[in-house]
Scaffold this active site. Structure first.
Site, short mmCIF file in Angstrom:
data_model
loop_
_atom_site.label_atom_id
_atom_site.label_comp_id
_atom_site.label_asym_id
_atom_site.label_seq_id
_atom_site.Cartn_x
_atom_site.Cartn_y
_atom_site.Cartn_z
N ARG A 54 0.84 -1.19 0.00
CA ARG A 54 0.00 0.00 0.00
C ARG A 54 0.87 1.24 0.00
NH1 ARG A 54 -1.72 0.58 4.35
NH2 ARG A 54 -1.23 -1.32 5.48
N TYR B 38 -1.26 -2.98 -7.19
CA TYR B 38 -1.14 -3.76 -5.95
C TYR B 38 -2.50 -3.82 -5.23
CZ TYR B 38 -0.43 -5.09 -1.20
OH TYR B 38 -0.58 -5.73 0.01
N GLY B 39 -2.86 -4.99 -4.76
CA GLY B 39 -4.18 -5.25 -4.17
C GLY B 39 -4.71 -4.17 -3.24
N GLY B 40 -3.93 -3.82 -2.22
CA GLY B 40 -4.42 -2.87 -1.22
C GLY B 40 -4.75 -1.50 -1.82
N HIS C 73 -10.70 -2.39 11.39
CA HIS C 73 -9.65 -3.27 10.85
C HIS C 73 -9.50 -4.45 11.82
CE1 HIS C 73 -5.21 -3.49 9.31
NE2 HIS C 73 -5.99 -4.29 8.65
N SER D 31 -1.29 -4.35 10.38
CA SER D 31 -1.08 -5.24 9.23
C SER D 31 0.03 -6.24 9.49
CB SER D 31 -0.68 -4.41 8.02
OG SER D 31 -1.66 -3.47 7.76
N ALA D 32 -0.18 -7.46 9.00
CA ALA D 32 0.84 -8.51 9.05
C ALA D 32 1.34 -8.81 10.47
CB ALA D 32 2.00 -8.17 8.12
N CYS D 33 0.43 -8.77 11.43
CA CYS D 33 0.76 -9.11 12.82
C CYS D 33 0.13 -10.42 13.21
CB CYS D 33 0.25 -8.03 13.77
SG CYS D 33 1.43 -6.76 14.13
N GLY D 34 -0.31 -11.21 12.24
CA GLY D 34 -0.87 -12.51 12.59
C GLY D 34 -2.39 -12.52 12.72
N LYS D 35 -3.06 -11.51 12.16
CA LYS D 35 -4.53 -11.51 12.24
C LYS D 35 -5.12 -12.74 11.56
CE LYS D 35 -6.89 -7.80 10.96
NZ LYS D 35 -6.11 -6.89 10.13
N ASP E 190 -9.90 -9.66 8.43
CA ASP E 190 -9.32 -8.33 8.19
C ASP E 190 -10.25 -7.17 8.55
OD1 ASP E 190 -7.08 -6.82 7.32
OD2 ASP E 190 -8.08 -6.40 5.42
N ARG F 13 1.22 -12.36 -1.71
CA ARG F 13 -0.13 -12.63 -1.20
C ARG F 13 -0.80 -13.83 -1.86
NH1 ARG F 13 -2.26 -8.72 2.72
NH2 ARG F 13 -0.56 -7.24 2.90
N ASN G 289 -2.57 -19.53 21.69
CA ASN G 289 -3.23 -18.26 21.99
C ASN G 289 -4.67 -18.46 22.48
OD1 ASN G 289 -0.93 -16.94 21.27
ND2 ASN G 289 -1.58 -16.48 19.19
C1 OXD Z 1 -3.19 -4.73 5.29
C2 OXD Z 1 -3.81 -5.84 4.57
O1 OXD Z 1 -2.22 -4.16 4.79
O2 OXD Z 1 -4.73 -6.45 5.14
O3 OXD Z 1 -3.65 -4.42 6.39
O4 OXD Z 1 -3.43 -6.09 3.44
MN MN Z 2 -5.41 -5.49 6.93
#
Ligand code: OXD
Ligand code: MN
Length: 602
Positions: A76, A204-206, A233, A255-259, A284, A382, A509
């Protein structure tokens, strides 16, 4: 001139807008996307013919395709992302802002004739189940088949959406063109007062799947502020307890924290054998509304996952791996000679013969001139896969009223400071916890990796209006809902003095989720600390997990001095948000300082 396959639309509002945008972009052709399998298959063929996508090994990966973005277009573009409302103060201090007229004029220069020699695809889409009171309709015009194919996975697309829209003007007008992909001319612009999004010079997707971050978060958060709901989010998951009862939580992580991993969690053995199960609703985005029962209810407005590939493997996220075995688009990963894909920290050995995300010949251990290992997959590569293929998908994901939320969870990557879990003392304190969230920077954003940045509610890049007003909206939500969920903060990433993670994470977790749900029911033992409640000794169910002695204590430790320093940092951040920062949050900050001071003097 419109080549409308099938019925398309009778809406003159929509037709007029499509014609107007076509007059600007000058495509050779216009094709309406009807959502049919036949049309999708034709689009796949056409994109394979032009090289926009590559067909993967259909025996091993049926319905799967591969795509590479431009090398300078892999994440992004936050510095090119703008909120274009009339008053700059409504965009607030955390957003880039442009006046609408100037923004349209500037972008029009890039859109002008950008589709000459190309086709403009008209993609009618619904974020949320078609016709649900939660849902929002959009129409994206794009010159990229890759975008169309992704949209077909990520949301409801096609004739059904047009039929539901009818002659209504209530749809988001989304315009996208790859144009020349020049990063200097890239613009991702949101016009909340016009319900419009213009995105140019990215693929790019985002930046280009305009239903996702642009509509479902930035514009939706603006709408939610006005209409009295929340666009967040957040992942949504259901915890099925041993008695079969399912309770849902919504969680925000940067973003990219393991959601995605948490959303698809597979219980650790000790808990699985007790009868626990996780049901994935979304990974997400959550749209959350108060209902007449005095609770908050949430839907996932998306029908697909746009997950980060590197690091995803059968150990970290088996459900994601099983989801992405068919009908999936892989972007910027390694392409093996046999038409399969691979990425760093994925499953199996790397292919010996392959091309990397840049299209160069690649083999495992390949080094550059300086002796550095060359990654085969772009770190933000991705997979786009339908949620329906996820083994843990909740049967309630398409429920028109969503699922009731029992707890909000905030988190981030903190090496130190934040304990494994703590519970806020009240709703307003919970809002303060969300507002002061911070995390280390990850590969989903450009910028220095590893640096700690404040990311309130994980919404810093996605809040489409003044962040201070957003905080106030959250505070007000606690007043309008009779039974607001309790609020928690988690940190799976705390490290010891040798820099090792203290907590094993992943399926373990659930132990923390279990305690969170107990607390939400008024059960579960806790100790009060200056920052909130942490699990009392032995309150977390540790069946089957043996941590070294003292680790739990370290994981739950709260250091008042460190939190006093944190309070200063939070204040510095709050000061950047301008005069509209709610007084309630300043009160919470002072209360935190006071409690830390008291605990030191004890
Ligand atoms: C982000 C995503 O960047 O979900 O948050 O792609
Ligand atoms: Mn996201």
């Amino acid at each position: 001139m419109i080549k409308s396959n099938g019925r398309a639309t009778t809406s003159s509002l929509l037709m007029n807008w499509v014609e107007e945008m076509a007059a600007l972009c000058l495509p050779d052709d216009i094709v309406w996307i009807d959502g049919s399998i036949e049309q999708r298959d034709e689009l796949r063929k056409e994109a394979c013919r032009t090289g926009e996508i590559v067909e993967l090994n259909q025996e091993k990966l049926p319905g799967c395709y591969y795509h590479r973005t431009h090398p300078l277009d892999v994440a992004r573009a936050e510095d090119k992302t703008f909120i274009c409302c009339r008053k700059q103060s409504d965009a607030g201090a955390t957003n880039n802002w442009k006046a609408p007229e100037e923004a349209y004029a500037e972008a029009a220069n890039y859109f002008r004739a950008s589709m000459r020699g190309r086709t403009m695809y008209v993609v009618p889409f619904s974020m949320g189940p078609v016709g649900s009171p939660f849902s929002k309709t959009g129409v994206e015009l794009t010159d990229s088949i890759y975008v169309v194919l992704n949209m077909l996975i990520m949301c409801h697309v096609g004739q059904e959406v047009l039929d539901t829209l009818g002659n209504s003007n209530d749809f988001t007008r989304c315009l996208h063109s790859r144009a020349t992909l020049d990063p200097e001319k890239r613009l991702i612009m949101h016009f909340p007062e016009d319900n419009a999004i213009w995105s140019v010079n990215s693929g790019y997707g985002g930046n280009v799947l305009l239903g996702k971050k642009c509509l479902a978060l930035r514009l939706a958060s603006w709408m939610a502020h006005q209409e009295g709901w929340l666009a967040e989010h957040m992942l949504i998951l259901g915890v099925e307890e041993p008695d079969g009862h399912v309770e849902y939580v919504a969680a925000a992580f940067p973003s990219a924290c393991g959601k995605t991993n948490l959303a698809m969690l597979i219980p650790a053995e000790g808990l699985k054998s007790k009868g626990y199960r996780i049901w994935t609703v979304g990974d997400d985005i959550a749209w959350i509304r108060p209902d007449t029962d005095g609770r908050l209810w949430a839907v996932n407005p998306e029908t697909g996952f746009f997950g980060v590939a590197p690091g995803t493997n059968s150990a970290s996220n088996r459900n994601a791996m099983l989801t992405a075995t068919k009908e999936t688009i892989f972007t910027n990963v390694v392409l093996a000679k046999d038409g399969t894909v691979w990425w760093e920290d994925g499953d199996g050995d790397p292919p010996l013969e392959a091309t990397d995300w840049l299209g160069r010949e690649w083999h495992p251990g390949k080094m550059d001139d300086k002796g550095n290992v060359i990654l085969g997959a772009q770190p933000n590569s991705r997979f786009t896969a339908p949620v329906s293929q996820c083994p843990s998908i909740s049967f309630r994901r398409e429920h028109h009223h969503g699922v009731p939320i029992s707890a909000f969870i905030f988190g981030g990557r903190r090496n130190s400071l934040a304990p494994l879990v703590y519970e806020a003392m009240s709703w307003n304190h919970g809002v303060f916890v969300g507002a002061s969230m911070a995390s280390e920077r990850t590969s989903a954003q450009y910028g220095k990796q590893g640096e700690v940045r404040r990311d309130p509610f994980a919404m810093l890049p996605f809040c489409g209006y003044n962040m201070a007003d957003y905080f106030k909206h959250w505070i007000n939500m606690g007043r309008v809902v009779k039974n607001p969920p309790r609020v928690f903060h988690v940190n799976w990433f705390r490290r010891d003095k040798d820099n090792n993670f203290l907590w094993p994470g992943y399926g373990e977790n659930l132990r923390v989720l279990e305690w969170i749900l107990q607390r939400s029911r008024g059960e579960g033992r806790a100790d009060k600390t200056p920052i909130g409640y942490v699990p009392a000794n032995t309150a977390l169910d540790m069946t089957g997990l043996h941590l070294p002695k003292g680790t739990m204590k370290e994981l739950l430790n709260v250091d008042p001095d460190a939190w006093l320093r944190e309070a200063d940092d939070v204040e510095t951040f709050f000061d950047t948000l301008g005069p509209r920062l709610p007084w309630e949050l300043r009160n919470e900050l002072e209360a935190l300082r006071h409690r830390c001071g008291e605990s030191k003097n004890r």
